[in-house]
Design an enzyme around this catalytic site. Structure first.
Site, short mmCIF file in Angstrom:
data_model
loop_
_atom_site.label_atom_id
_atom_site.label_comp_id
_atom_site.label_asym_id
_atom_site.label_seq_id
_atom_site.Cartn_x
_atom_site.Cartn_y
_atom_site.Cartn_z
N ARG A 73 0.84 -1.20 0.00
CA ARG A 73 0.00 0.00 0.00
C ARG A 73 0.88 1.25 0.00
NH1 ARG A 73 -1.84 0.66 4.35
NH2 ARG A 73 -1.16 -1.22 5.45
N TYR A 128 -1.41 -3.67 -6.73
CA TYR A 128 -1.27 -4.33 -5.43
C TYR A 128 -2.60 -4.39 -4.68
CZ TYR A 128 -0.31 -5.23 -0.60
OH TYR A 128 -0.38 -5.77 0.65
N LYS A 188 -9.83 -2.69 1.40
CA LYS A 188 -9.57 -1.55 2.29
C LYS A 188 -10.32 -0.30 1.84
CE LYS A 188 -7.29 -4.10 4.93
NZ LYS A 188 -5.90 -4.30 5.23
N HIS A 228 -10.72 -2.83 11.29
CA HIS A 228 -9.60 -3.65 10.80
C HIS A 228 -9.36 -4.77 11.82
CE1 HIS A 228 -5.13 -3.64 9.28
NE2 HIS A 228 -5.85 -4.53 8.64
N SER A 257 -1.44 -3.78 10.30
CA SER A 257 -1.06 -4.63 9.18
C SER A 257 0.19 -5.44 9.50
CB SER A 257 -0.80 -3.76 7.95
OG SER A 257 -1.96 -3.00 7.67
N ALA A 258 0.14 -6.72 9.15
CA ALA A 258 1.25 -7.65 9.38
C ALA A 258 1.65 -7.74 10.85
CB ALA A 258 2.45 -7.30 8.49
N CYS A 259 0.64 -7.70 11.73
CA CYS A 259 0.90 -7.83 13.17
C CYS A 259 0.13 -8.97 13.80
CB CYS A 259 0.62 -6.52 13.88
SG CYS A 259 1.84 -5.25 13.49
N LYS A 278 -3.10 -10.75 12.74
CA LYS A 278 -4.53 -11.07 12.68
C LYS A 278 -4.78 -12.43 12.04
CE LYS A 278 -5.67 -7.29 10.52
NZ LYS A 278 -4.30 -6.76 10.51
N ASN A 308 -2.84 -14.92 11.78
CA ASN A 308 -2.35 -15.98 12.65
C ASN A 308 -3.29 -16.25 13.83
OD1 ASN A 308 0.61 -17.08 12.08
ND2 ASN A 308 0.41 -15.03 11.24
N ASP A 320 -9.32 -10.12 8.71
CA ASP A 320 -8.84 -8.77 8.41
C ASP A 320 -9.86 -7.66 8.66
OD1 ASP A 320 -6.51 -7.28 7.43
OD2 ASP A 320 -7.71 -6.80 5.68
N ASN A 375 6.46 -8.54 1.94
CA ASN A 375 5.00 -8.39 1.88
C ASN A 375 4.39 -9.31 0.83
OD1 ASN A 375 2.53 -7.23 2.78
ND2 ASN A 375 2.51 -5.84 1.02
N ALA A 376 5.07 -10.41 0.52
CA ALA A 376 4.48 -11.40 -0.40
C ALA A 376 3.18 -11.92 0.22
CB ALA A 376 5.45 -12.55 -0.60
N ARG A 377 2.20 -12.20 -0.62
CA ARG A 377 0.86 -12.54 -0.10
C ARG A 377 0.29 -13.75 -0.83
NH1 ARG A 377 -1.70 -8.94 3.96
NH2 ARG A 377 -0.04 -7.44 4.32
N PHE A 402 1.81 -17.27 18.62
CA PHE A 402 1.09 -18.22 17.77
C PHE A 402 0.11 -19.06 18.60
CE2 PHE A 402 5.10 -17.03 15.73
CZ PHE A 402 4.60 -16.46 14.57
N GLU A 426 0.31 -20.55 21.31
CA GLU A 426 0.35 -20.28 22.76
C GLU A 426 -0.49 -19.06 23.14
OE1 GLU A 426 1.50 -22.57 24.54
OE2 GLU A 426 2.89 -23.64 23.20
P1 GTP Z 1 -2.52 -7.83 7.34
O1 GTP Z 1 -3.00 -8.88 6.40
O2 GTP Z 1 -1.40 -7.01 6.76
O3 GTP Z 1 -3.60 -6.95 7.88
O4 GTP Z 1 -1.76 -8.56 8.54
P2 GTP Z 1 -2.13 -9.56 9.74
O5 GTP Z 1 -2.44 -8.76 10.96
O6 GTP Z 1 -3.15 -10.55 9.32
O7 GTP Z 1 -0.73 -10.24 10.01
P3 GTP Z 1 -0.28 -11.78 10.02
O8 GTP Z 1 -1.11 -12.64 10.90
O9 GTP Z 1 -0.16 -12.22 8.62
O10 GTP Z 1 1.16 -11.70 10.68
C1 GTP Z 1 2.23 -11.03 10.10
C2 GTP Z 1 3.54 -11.42 10.70
O11 GTP Z 1 3.49 -11.47 12.13
C3 GTP Z 1 4.01 -12.78 10.24
O12 GTP Z 1 5.38 -12.71 9.89
C4 GTP Z 1 3.80 -13.65 11.43
O13 GTP Z 1 4.69 -14.74 11.46
C5 GTP Z 1 4.00 -12.69 12.61
N1 GTP Z 1 3.23 -13.13 13.79
C6 GTP Z 1 1.91 -13.40 13.85
N2 GTP Z 1 1.54 -13.81 15.09
C7 GTP Z 1 2.65 -13.77 15.84
C8 GTP Z 1 2.92 -14.07 17.22
O14 GTP Z 1 2.05 -14.44 18.00
N3 GTP Z 1 4.21 -13.90 17.64
C9 GTP Z 1 5.20 -13.48 16.80
N4 GTP Z 1 6.43 -13.33 17.30
N5 GTP Z 1 4.98 -13.20 15.49
C10 GTP Z 1 3.73 -13.33 15.02
C1 SPV Z 2 -3.02 -4.68 5.20
O1 SPV Z 2 -2.05 -4.04 4.74
O2 SPV Z 2 -3.53 -4.40 6.30
C2 SPV Z 2 -3.59 -5.82 4.45
C3 SPV Z 2 -3.14 -6.03 3.09
O3 SPV Z 2 -4.46 -6.50 4.96
S1 SPV Z 2 -3.97 -4.95 2.01
O4 SPV Z 2 -5.27 -5.52 1.67
O5 SPV Z 2 -3.14 -4.85 0.83
O6 SPV Z 2 -4.17 -3.66 2.63
MN MN Z 3 -5.10 -5.71 6.92
#
Ligand code: GTP
Ligand code: SPV
Ligand code: MN
Length: 599
Positions: free
Chosen positions: A87, A215, A224, A244, A266-268, A270, A272, A295, A382-384, A508, A510
């Site tokens: 983004r 993208y 989004k 979100h 994002s990428a924190c 969700k 997982n 998401d 950010n590969a998806r 994860f 845990e």
């Molecule tokens: P968006 O799709 O961007 O909105 O992201 P998301 O919030 O769905 O993120 P996602 O679950 O894909 O996690 C992104 C990264 O965080 C990955 O590299 C995971 O391995 C890492 N991650 C997820 N859960 C945990 C956790 O509990 N502990 C740790 N250390 N890393 C985590």
């Molecule tokens: C994010 O960045 O929070 C995502 C991926 O979930 S995207 O749909 O590209 O915004």
């Molecule tokens: Mn997202």
């Protein structure tokens, strides 16, 4: 006949009769065709035949590469332009009539200026190409909480992804024709020039215009752009919430399922958390986890006063790196077939690969070059993957429930290397809104720019709230009223690091231990200590059976650091002040009250 209607007549002659009975839709499609000048117009019906034809076309022109059919049937790799991988927040605008309605949290442009800028870019941009008209529904097709839109795009990759991510095609079109209203999204990949790339939102016109990127978050407009930026604006006007957030169901050994909605940036984490597999001991006792969404969450009060949530999406657009049979086996099982991978690496035998998957060495990096470890990661960070939610082993039919699922707890969380404990509970709704407003997180590869920089990301909506955050917080506060039975609000942090730079909490699966405490608290059961920042569990309040965790690490994870929080609250006060008089007094009072408690 004027020039415009002559052009419309010309396009209609080339492409056949309009495929809708809704005059407003017919007129808009004709108007866009006259502007963009496509060679052909294709109305998407969402059928398998249509998808197969599009995939065949993309295999021929190199947009997609077929992956190993034995290991990954019906799956494809797409390599994006190397400058078009995430983004672009600085190029994403909210074009409200009044600048203050967009707030300091959004880039803003006046609607007339933005339309003129975008229409100049769209002028003739589809010459020699096919224009696809994609009717889609965000949410179960029969749900009163669902909303529809139509995306017009010149990208078959976008069509294939929208087919997975939304309820796309004939059924959506039928609903749109019945309702008469829809969000208009116009997209073209253009020339992918980062200097001619804009994502514009016109919330008062229910319109999106996106140019110059293929993208996901920039181009799959249902996600989004519609389901968060436009929908958050509508939600405020209509008394609901567009967030979100993931939605996950936790089934206890008695067979009762409770749902949690959680907002992480994002990428924190969700995806997982939404697909978590509980630790061995929990599984033995009969605990199960069900995935509703990973998401986006649309919530509104039901007749009983509780909040009910739907996942407006039908698929996952998930982060590949870090996904493994250890971290997220459900995701791995989900993406074994019928999956589009974007910007992953490739093994010599045509399998998708990314950092953290396993210890194989790929043959090609995400750009398609022979892999060389000295030239950065093999997969783009950010590969998806894009995949239907129904393929997930933990997917639940509750995701199709027209009325949504009742929410028992709301969780906020960020990527915080220091200060923020593993989990704490807000005292009440107002405090919980402040906890959400105070969210901070380290930036990730999901957006262009530097990674690992701490920034405020209130409720994980910094890039996605379609209006002024001050009004957004006021809207959240407005739910605190008689008759509503609001869920308790929590904050979690899976990303606390020790002095050696390693994560202190195993995370994860845990994380289930924290979810159990959260659900017990929601029912008034588990213990906690009260601190100025909220209720924290003691080690004894958590189920840590079978967990191999160092006592000092646990101590750090569960400690409230008064000095650190004083500084945090000073900075929060300054942040709230940035919004001026529009910031609700109740939130400022809450900040001040807790700052005083901190001494
Ligand atoms: P968006 O799709 O961007 O909105 O992201 P998301 O919030 O769905 O993120 P996602 O679950 O894909 O996690 C992104 C990264 O965080 C990955 O590299 C995971 O391995 C890492 N991650 C997820 N859960 C945990 C956790 O509990 N502990 C740790 N250390 N890393 C985590
Ligand atoms: C994010 O960045 O929070 C995502 C991926 O979930 S995207 O749909 O590209 O915004
Ligand atoms: Mn997202």
């Amino acid at each position: 006949m004027n020039a415009l209607s002559k052009e419309v007549a010309e396009v209609t002659r080339k492409t056949g009769a309009p495929a809708t009975t809704l005059p407003a839709l017919e007129a808009w499609v004709a108007e866009v065709a006259a502007l963009t000048q496509p060679d052909a117009i294709h109305w998407c019906d969402g059928s398998d035949e249509e998808n197969e034809a599009l995939i065949a076309k993309m295999l021929t022109d190199g947009t997609l590469l077929k992956l190993n059919e034995r290991t990954h049937p019906d799956s494809y790799l797409h390599r994006s332009h190397p400058d078009d991988v995430a983004r672009v927040e600085h190029l994403t605008f909210v074009c409200s009539r009044n600048r203050d309605d967009a707030g300091p949290n959004n880039p803003w442009m006046a609607p007339d200026e933005a339309h003129a800028k975008m229409d100049a870019l769209f002028d003739g941009c589809m010459r020699g190409r096919t224009m696809y008209v994609i009717p889609y529904c965000m949410g179960p097709i029969d749900s009163p909480l669902a909303r529809c839109g139509v995306e017009i795009t010149d990208s078959p990759y976008v069509v294939a992804n929208m087919r997975i991510m939304t309820r796309m095609g004939a059924a959506a079109l039928a609903r749109i024709e019945r309702e008469g209203t829809f969000v208009k999204g116009l997209h073209s990949t253009g020339e992918l020039d980062p200097n001619r790339r804009f994502i514009m939102h016109f919330p008062e016109e229910l319109t999106i215009k996106s140019y110059g990127s293929g993208y996901g978050g920039n181009a799959l407009l249902g996600k989004k752009c519609h389901a968060l930026r436009i929908a958050s604006w509508q939600a405020r006007e209509e008394g609901w919430l567009a967030e979100h957030m993931l939605i996950v169901g936790i089934e206890n050994p008695k067979g009762e399922t409770r749902y949690i909605a959680a907002a992480f940036p994002s990428a924190c984490g969700k995806t997982n958390l939404a697909m978590l597999i509980p630790p061995e001991g929990y599984r033995r006792d009969g605990w199960k986890v069900w995935t509703v969404g990973d998401d986006i969450c649309w919530m509104r009060p039901g007749a009983d006063g509780r909040l009910y949530a739907i996942n407006p999406e039908a698929g996952f657009f998930g982060v590949a790196p870090g996904t493994s049979s250890k971290s997220n086996p459900n995701a791995l099982a989900t993406i074994r077939r019928n999956t589009i991978f974007t910007n992953v690496a490739l093994t010599a035998d045509g399998q998708p690969w990314w950092e953290g998957l396993d210890d194989r060495v790929p043959a090609f990096d995400w750009r398609g070059n022979a892999y060389d470890s000295k030239r950065g990661p093999a997969a783009h960070p950010n590969a998806r993957f894009t995949v239907s939610a129904r393929q997930c082993p933990s997917w639940t039919p509750a995701a199709e429930a027209a009325q949504g699922v009742p929410i028992s707890a709301i969780v906020f969380g960020g990527r915080r290397a220091s200060l923020v404990p593993l989990v704490f509970q807000a005292r009440d709704w107002r405090h919980g809104v402040l906890v959400g407003a105070a969210m901070g997180s380290e930036t990730t590869a999901a957006a262009t720019g530097q990674v690992g920089v701490m920034r405020r990301d209130p409720m994980a909506m910094k890039p996605f709230c379609g209006y002024n955050f001050a009004d957004y917080f006021a809207h959240w506060l407005s739910f605190d009223r008689p008759g509503l039975k609001l869920p308790p609000i929590f904050h979690v942090n899976w990303f606390r690091k020790g002095a050696d730079g390693r994560f202190l909490w195993p995370g994860f699966g845990e994380n289930m231990r924290v979810l159990e405490w959260i659900l017990d608290r929601a029912e008034g059961r588990a213990g906690a200590v009260e601190t100025p920042i909220g209720h924290l569990p003691r080690a004894d309040d958590l189920n840590l059976d079978g967990l191999d965790l160092d006592g000092a690490a646990l101590q750090t994870l569960l400690t409230f650091d008064r000095d650190g929080w004083r500084a945090e609250f000073d900075s929060l006060g300054a942040y709230l002040d940035e919004f001026g008089a529009r910031m609700p007094q109740a939130l400022k009072d809450e900040q001040r009250r807790i700052r005083e408690l901190l001494g």
